[in-house]
Motif scaffolding. Sequence first.
Motif, PDB file in Angstrom:
ATOM      1  N   HIS A  61       4.989  -7.337  22.168  1.00 39.41           N
ATOM      2  CA  HIS A  61       4.955  -6.218  23.117  1.00 39.41           C
ATOM      3  C   HIS A  61       6.238  -5.373  23.013  1.00 39.41           C
ATOM      4  N   ASP A  62       6.127  -4.149  23.461  1.00 39.60           N
ATOM      5  CA  ASP A  62       7.264  -3.235  23.463  1.00 39.60           C
ATOM      6  C   ASP A  62       7.992  -3.362  24.792  1.00 39.60           C
ATOM      7  N   ILE A  63       8.742  -4.439  24.918  1.00 37.79           N
ATOM      8  CA  ILE A  63       9.490  -4.702  26.148  1.00 37.79           C
ATOM      9  C   ILE A  63      10.929  -5.043  25.774  1.00 37.79           C
ATOM     10  N   ILE A  64      11.810  -4.929  26.765  1.00 36.88           N
ATOM     11  CA  ILE A  64      13.214  -5.268  26.525  1.00 36.88           C
ATOM     12  C   ILE A  64      13.715  -6.327  27.498  1.00 36.88           C
ATOM     13  N   GLU A  65      12.853  -6.739  28.412  1.00 29.92           N
ATOM     14  CA  GLU A  65      13.148  -7.820  29.352  1.00 29.92           C
ATOM     15  C   GLU A  65      11.949  -8.762  29.347  1.00 29.92           C
ATOM     16  N   PRO A  66      12.169 -10.063  29.491  1.00 32.49           N
ATOM     17  CA  PRO A  66      11.034 -10.989  29.518  1.00 32.49           C
ATOM     18  C   PRO A  66      10.078 -10.673  30.676  1.00 32.49           C
ATOM     19  N   LEU A  67       8.790 -10.711  30.388  1.00 35.75           N
ATOM     20  CA  LEU A  67       7.745 -10.508  31.382  1.00 35.75           C
ATOM     21  C   LEU A  67       6.678 -11.570  31.179  1.00 35.75           C
ATOM     22  N   ASP A  68       6.183 -12.143  32.282  1.00 30.93           N
ATOM     23  CA  ASP A  68       5.147 -13.165  32.185  1.00 30.93           C
ATOM     24  C   ASP A  68       3.956 -12.648  31.387  1.00 30.93           C
ATOM     25  N   GLY A  69       3.499 -13.465  30.469  1.00 30.74           N
ATOM     26  CA  GLY A  69       2.329 -13.122  29.682  1.00 30.74           C
ATOM     27  C   GLY A  69       2.570 -12.141  28.554  1.00 30.74           C
ATOM     28  N   LYS A  70       3.816 -11.731  28.353  1.00 27.59           N
ATOM     29  CA  LYS A  70       4.153 -10.761  27.299  1.00 27.59           C
ATOM     30  C   LYS A  70       5.028 -11.438  26.238  1.00 27.59           C
ATOM     31  N   VAL A  71       4.893 -10.984  25.015  1.00 25.65           N
ATOM     32  CA  VAL A  71       5.677 -11.515  23.896  1.00 25.65           C
ATOM     33  C   VAL A  71       6.840 -10.569  23.614  1.00 25.65           C
ATOM     34  N   MET A  72       8.039 -11.066  23.843  1.00 25.42           N
ATOM     35  CA  MET A  72       9.256 -10.282  23.560  1.00 25.42           C
ATOM     36  C   MET A  72       9.444 -10.119  22.053  1.00 25.42           C
ATOM     37  N   PRO A  73      10.017  -8.996  21.629  1.00 29.31           N
ATOM     38  CA  PRO A  73      10.432  -8.921  20.227  1.00 29.31           C
ATOM     39  C   PRO A  73      11.480 -10.004  19.984  1.00 29.31           C
ATOM     40  N   GLY A  74      11.358 -10.696  18.882  1.00 28.85           N
ATOM     41  CA  GLY A  74      12.304 -11.757  18.577  1.00 28.85           C
ATOM     42  C   GLY A  74      12.928 -11.560  17.209  1.00 28.85           C
ATOM     43  N   PRO A  75      13.952 -12.348  16.900  1.00 27.55           N
ATOM     44  CA  PRO A  75      14.586 -12.219  15.587  1.00 27.55           C
ATOM     45  C   PRO A  75      13.603 -12.482  14.453  1.00 27.55           C
ATOM     46  N   GLU A  76      12.601 -13.327  14.721  1.00 25.42           N
ATOM     47  CA  GLU A  76      11.605 -13.607  13.688  1.00 25.42           C
ATOM     48  C   GLU A  76      10.774 -12.365  13.354  1.00 25.42           C
TER      49      GLU A  76
ATOM     50  N   ASP B  73       0.426  -4.751  20.128  1.00 26.61           N
ATOM     51  CA  ASP B  73       0.382  -5.806  21.136  1.00 26.61           C
ATOM     52  C   ASP B  73      -0.507  -6.957  20.681  1.00 26.61           C
ATOM     53  N   PRO B  74      -0.154  -8.183  21.035  1.00 28.06           N
ATOM     54  CA  PRO B  74      -1.051  -9.303  20.758  1.00 28.06           C
ATOM     55  C   PRO B  74      -2.414  -9.058  21.404  1.00 28.06           C
ATOM     56  N   GLY B  75      -3.464  -9.408  20.696  1.00 28.23           N
ATOM     57  CA  GLY B  75      -4.805  -9.248  21.228  1.00 28.23           C
ATOM     58  C   GLY B  75      -5.377  -7.850  21.121  1.00 28.23           C
ATOM     59  N   SER B  76      -4.653  -6.943  20.471  1.00 28.48           N
ATOM     60  CA  SER B  76      -5.170  -5.576  20.302  1.00 28.48           C
ATOM     61  C   SER B  76      -6.403  -5.614  19.404  1.00 28.48           C
ATOM     62  N   PRO B  77      -7.371  -4.728  19.667  1.00 30.64           N
ATOM     63  CA  PRO B  77      -8.563  -4.693  18.812  1.00 30.64           C
ATOM     64  C   PRO B  77      -8.219  -4.182  17.418  1.00 30.64           C
ATOM     65  N   ALA B  78      -9.104  -4.481  16.468  1.00 32.78           N
ATOM     66  CA  ALA B  78      -8.927  -3.977  15.103  1.00 32.78           C
ATOM     67  C   ALA B  78      -8.875  -2.452  15.129  1.00 32.78           C
ATOM     68  N   LEU B  79      -8.034  -1.899  14.309  1.00 36.07           N
ATOM     69  CA  LEU B  79      -7.856  -0.447  14.264  1.00 36.07           C
ATOM     70  C   LEU B  79      -8.799   0.147  13.229  1.00 36.07           C
ATOM     71  N   GLU B  80      -9.818   0.823  13.703  1.00 32.38           N
ATOM     72  CA  GLU B  80     -10.859   1.358  12.829  1.00 32.38           C
ATOM     73  C   GLU B  80     -10.363   2.465  11.908  1.00 32.38           C
ATOM     74  N   ALA B  81      -9.286   3.124  12.271  1.00 34.30           N
ATOM     75  CA  ALA B  81      -8.781   4.235  11.451  1.00 34.30           C
ATOM     76  C   ALA B  81      -8.493   3.804  10.025  1.00 34.30           C
ATOM     77  N   PHE B  82      -8.086   2.546   9.827  1.00 33.85           N
ATOM     78  CA  PHE B  82      -7.722   2.104   8.477  1.00 33.85           C
ATOM     79  C   PHE B  82      -8.927   1.979   7.546  1.00 33.85           C
ATOM     80  N   GLN B  83     -10.123   1.991   8.089  1.00 33.16           N
ATOM     81  CA  GLN B  83     -11.324   1.966   7.242  1.00 33.16           C
ATOM     82  C   GLN B  83     -11.430   3.233   6.396  1.00 33.16           C
ATOM     83  N   ASN B  84     -10.792   4.293   6.829  1.00 39.03           N
ATOM     84  CA  ASN B  84     -10.842   5.567   6.110  1.00 39.03           C
ATOM     85  C   ASN B  84      -9.632   5.801   5.213  1.00 39.03           C
TER      86      ASN B  84
END
Length: 193
Positions: free
Chosen positions: A56-71, A33-44
């Motif tokens: 975001h993992d959505i299939i319908e547009p929702l306010d404030g959410k980023v739909m998966p796009g062709p890009e 998701d946009p704005g997710s914190p850094a994933l500390e697991a990759f340090q190891n």
Amino acid sequence: MKPISISVLTVCGIDELPNHGTLGVTHVLSLIDPGSPALEAFQNYDSHHRITLNFHDIIEPLDGKVMPGPEHVAEVLQFGEELAASREARSDGHLLVHCHMGVSRSTAAMLTLLAQVHPGETEDRLFARLREIRPQAWPNSIMIGYADDLLGREGRLTAALRRHYGHRIKHDPEVADWMARLGRRREVEMAAD
């Protein structure tokens, strides 16, 4: 596309990332998701090539959410091209694709990469391969639709996705209720025998 020389394919969720840190992961595709914190697991993790896509993992547009796009799907395919191009510089590899739960975005991305690497393979065989990698796969239908278009599969990936959903519901009927509660009723209704 030439083979990518990756012998280990893994799909997982964020909570499973620490389990893979010592397994020789060479390439990571993070779908978070946009704005997710850094994933500390990759340090190891040992040194690896990683790209992150934020939507975001959505299939319908929702306010404030980023739909998966062709890009986004085009970026997944670009990642696949980079894997193929890097083949000469390594003898083997371990690709890990993850999203929040390892069920939807990551499995759609893995299916996209499999379809890219195996252009002559049937769509149903690609989904069978995906189930071997991640049995609980429920690929995001929007992403699969874009992959279908970008790879010139002429609707066959989407048709196979319907059969995959049907397979999942047949083998785990509770998944239909779970997906409906997550706002994915349209995908449940897509399921075919």
